[in-house]
Design a protein around this motif. Sequence first.
Motif, PDB file in Angstrom:
ATOM      1  N   LYS A  95       0.474 -10.753   8.859  1.00  0.00           N
ATOM      2  CA  LYS A  95      -0.877 -10.622   9.409  1.00  0.00           C
ATOM      3  C   LYS A  95      -0.840 -10.484  10.924  1.00  0.00           C
ATOM      4  N   LYS A  96       0.021 -11.247  11.571  1.00  0.00           N
ATOM      5  CA  LYS A  96       0.123 -11.180  13.026  1.00  0.00           C
ATOM      6  C   LYS A  96       0.727  -9.855  13.481  1.00  0.00           C
ATOM      7  N   TRP A  97       1.660  -9.302  12.695  1.00  0.00           N
ATOM      8  CA  TRP A  97       2.227  -7.991  13.040  1.00  0.00           C
ATOM      9  C   TRP A  97       1.161  -6.913  12.944  1.00  0.00           C
ATOM     10  N   ILE A  98       0.373  -6.971  11.872  1.00  0.00           N
ATOM     11  CA  ILE A  98      -0.709  -6.003  11.714  1.00  0.00           C
ATOM     12  C   ILE A  98      -1.696  -6.135  12.870  1.00  0.00           C
ATOM     13  N   ASN A  99      -1.999  -7.354  13.241  1.00  0.00           N
ATOM     14  CA  ASN A  99      -2.935  -7.595  14.344  1.00  0.00           C
ATOM     15  C   ASN A  99      -2.402  -7.043  15.666  1.00  0.00           C
ATOM     16  N   SER A 100      -1.077  -7.102  15.851  1.00  0.00           N
ATOM     17  CA  SER A 100      -0.477  -6.579  17.083  1.00  0.00           C
ATOM     18  C   SER A 100      -0.758  -5.090  17.227  1.00  0.00           C
ATOM     19  N   VAL A 101      -0.605  -4.354  16.136  1.00  0.00           N
ATOM     20  CA  VAL A 101      -0.846  -2.910  16.169  1.00  0.00           C
ATOM     21  C   VAL A 101      -2.338  -2.626  16.289  1.00  0.00           C
ATOM     22  N   GLU A 102      -3.132  -3.350  15.534  1.00  0.00           N
ATOM     23  CA  GLU A 102      -4.579  -3.130  15.571  1.00  0.00           C
ATOM     24  C   GLU A 102      -5.150  -3.422  16.953  1.00  0.00           C
ATOM     25  N   LYS A 103      -4.666  -4.463  17.587  1.00  0.00           N
ATOM     26  CA  LYS A 103      -5.127  -4.807  18.934  1.00  0.00           C
ATOM     27  C   LYS A 103      -4.878  -3.650  19.899  1.00  0.00           C
ATOM     28  N   GLU A 104      -3.729  -2.992  19.744  1.00  0.00           N
ATOM     29  CA  GLU A 104      -3.400  -1.878  20.634  1.00  0.00           C
ATOM     30  C   GLU A 104      -4.301  -0.679  20.354  1.00  0.00           C
ATOM     31  N   ILE A 105      -4.571  -0.413  19.093  1.00  0.00           N
ATOM     32  CA  ILE A 105      -5.479   0.689  18.751  1.00  0.00           C
ATOM     33  C   ILE A 105      -6.876   0.424  19.301  1.00  0.00           C
ATOM     34  N   LEU A 106      -7.362  -0.796  19.144  1.00  0.00           N
ATOM     35  CA  LEU A 106      -8.697  -1.146  19.629  1.00  0.00           C
ATOM     36  C   LEU A 106      -8.790  -1.039  21.151  1.00  0.00           C
ATOM     37  N   LYS A 107      -7.683  -1.275  21.818  1.00  0.00           N
ATOM     38  CA  LYS A 107      -7.650  -1.205  23.269  1.00  0.00           C
ATOM     39  C   LYS A 107      -7.908   0.222  23.766  1.00  0.00           C
ATOM     40  N   TYR A 108      -7.496   1.214  22.957  1.00  0.00           N
ATOM     41  CA  TYR A 108      -7.534   2.596  23.437  1.00  0.00           C
ATOM     42  C   TYR A 108      -8.443   3.526  22.633  1.00  0.00           C
ATOM     43  N   LYS A 109      -9.002   3.048  21.538  1.00  0.00           N
ATOM     44  CA  LYS A 109      -9.712   3.968  20.642  1.00  0.00           C
ATOM     45  C   LYS A 109     -10.969   4.576  21.266  1.00  0.00           C
ATOM     46  N   ASP A 110     -11.607   3.877  22.183  1.00  0.00           N
ATOM     47  CA  ASP A 110     -12.792   4.430  22.834  1.00  0.00           C
ATOM     48  C   ASP A 110     -12.453   5.157  24.139  1.00  0.00           C
ATOM     49  N   LYS A 111     -11.228   4.987  24.588  1.00  0.00           N
ATOM     50  CA  LYS A 111     -10.792   5.578  25.850  1.00  0.00           C
ATOM     51  C   LYS A 111     -10.148   6.940  25.646  1.00  0.00           C
ATOM     52  N   TYR A 112      -9.561   7.137  24.448  1.00  0.00           N
ATOM     53  CA  TYR A 112      -8.844   8.380  24.161  1.00  0.00           C
ATOM     54  C   TYR A 112      -9.438   9.052  22.930  1.00  0.00           C
ATOM     55  N   GLU A 113      -9.477  10.370  22.990  1.00  0.00           N
ATOM     56  CA  GLU A 113      -9.979  11.140  21.854  1.00  0.00           C
ATOM     57  C   GLU A 113      -9.028  11.068  20.663  1.00  0.00           C
ATOM     58  N   ASN A 114      -7.722  11.041  20.963  1.00  0.00           N
ATOM     59  CA  ASN A 114      -6.699  11.054  19.917  1.00  0.00           C
ATOM     60  C   ASN A 114      -5.730   9.890  20.069  1.00  0.00           C
ATOM     61  N   ILE A 115      -5.375   9.286  18.946  1.00  0.00           N
ATOM     62  CA  ILE A 115      -4.303   8.299  18.916  1.00  0.00           C
ATOM     63  C   ILE A 115      -3.268   8.772  17.906  1.00  0.00           C
ATOM     64  N   ILE A 116      -2.007   8.729  18.302  1.00  0.00           N
ATOM     65  CA  ILE A 116      -0.891   9.069  17.426  1.00  0.00           C
ATOM     66  C   ILE A 116      -0.014   7.838  17.278  1.00  0.00           C
ATOM     67  N   LEU A 117       0.358   7.513  16.040  1.00  0.00           N
ATOM     68  CA  LEU A 117       1.204   6.351  15.789  1.00  0.00           C
ATOM     69  C   LEU A 117       2.618   6.791  15.445  1.00  0.00           C
ATOM     70  N   VAL A 118       3.591   6.173  16.113  1.00  0.00           N
ATOM     71  CA  VAL A 118       5.008   6.430  15.855  1.00  0.00           C
ATOM     72  C   VAL A 118       5.646   5.105  15.455  1.00  0.00           C
ATOM     73  N   GLY A 119       6.205   5.038  14.248  1.00  0.00           N
ATOM     74  CA  GLY A 119       6.785   3.779  13.789  1.00  0.00           C
ATOM     75  C   GLY A 119       8.212   3.939  13.326  1.00  0.00           C
ATOM     76  N   HIS A 120       9.052   2.985  13.711  1.00  0.00           N
ATOM     77  CA  HIS A 120      10.430   2.948  13.211  1.00  0.00           C
ATOM     78  C   HIS A 120      10.564   1.811  12.211  1.00  0.00           C
ATOM     79  N   SER A 121      11.159   2.093  11.064  1.00  0.00           N
ATOM     80  CA  SER A 121      11.429   1.080  10.043  1.00  0.00           C
ATOM     81  C   SER A 121      10.124   0.390   9.628  1.00  0.00           C
ATOM     82  N   MET A 122      10.030  -0.936   9.744  1.00  0.00           N
ATOM     83  CA  MET A 122       8.797  -1.621   9.384  1.00  0.00           C
ATOM     84  C   MET A 122       7.620  -1.116  10.212  1.00  0.00           C
ATOM     85  N   GLY A 123       7.901  -0.640  11.421  1.00  0.00           N
ATOM     86  CA  GLY A 123       6.840  -0.073  12.251  1.00  0.00           C
ATOM     87  C   GLY A 123       6.177   1.116  11.596  1.00  0.00           C
ATOM     88  N   GLY A 124       6.931   1.849  10.755  1.00  0.00           N
ATOM     89  CA  GLY A 124       6.344   2.944   9.998  1.00  0.00           C
ATOM     90  C   GLY A 124       5.366   2.446   8.957  1.00  0.00           C
TER      91      GLY A 124
END
Length: 256
Positions: A70-99
């Motif tokens: 849950k905390k790992w998911i929150n880490s990624v979600e927090k970053e998306i929320l930080k930029y979702k209104d600032k940028y038109e596009n968000i691209i996610l790049v994940g390695h291993s579990m990050g994928g």
Amino acid sequence: MDIKKDSQTPFLYENKESNTMVIFVHGILEGPKQFRKFTEVVYNKGFSYSAILLDGHGGSGKKFANSSMKKWINSVEKEILKYKDKYENIILVGHSMGGLLSILLSLKYKNKVKSLILISTPLKVHVRFDMMISSIKIALGKIKDEDTLTKYAYNALSVDRSSLVTYARWIPRYKDLFELIVMVKRELKNIAIPTLIIHTKKDELVSNKSLNLFYKNLKNDYKIINLEKSGHFYYNEDELNKILKVFQRFLEDTIS
């Protein structure tokens, strides 16, 4: 120990003229340093980027043991929320579990996340014997510069060596990983955005059968690169150059 380990800290670059933020998500026990070459490509394209550090990583084994899926998911979600209104596009790049984490969050924020780059994503896990030996060497601090597999695995990690008691406390975190795998397998068919999948035939941790699940379930526009000589942490120089070029073209095609 014969080699010096570089620090694993998050890093960020924002181009005020960019409409695109690329977020890099590392795997279990790993850190963001592995994405340096990829962020150079992003920088040269004029996009912004953020290479995050997941909760529980970048410190002691006890800190990692006290983390959770849950905390790992929150880490990624927090970053998306930080930029979702600032940028038109968000691209996610994940390695291993990050994928795995990137897939789940792309579905939650499907109107904002425009594409996915998935590197060595463990839809099926197969731990090779040489990786088991390397893990033991890392745990014992027996790392030689000439031992390529162990050296690259060691340098990818962000969690400190720990006691046997602490290692035992990591077991629930690996259960979290396998729960994530189950969750993502159920959601594969729902991915609707362009996806670049990078796999290595000699991956020490990810089964080649993972590709079969992508082929079977993905209905979206996707491209798969299957490398011959690289591994989960190590990249052959020629193959690294190849995937960086493919990565660049994918960014260009996605944000046009």
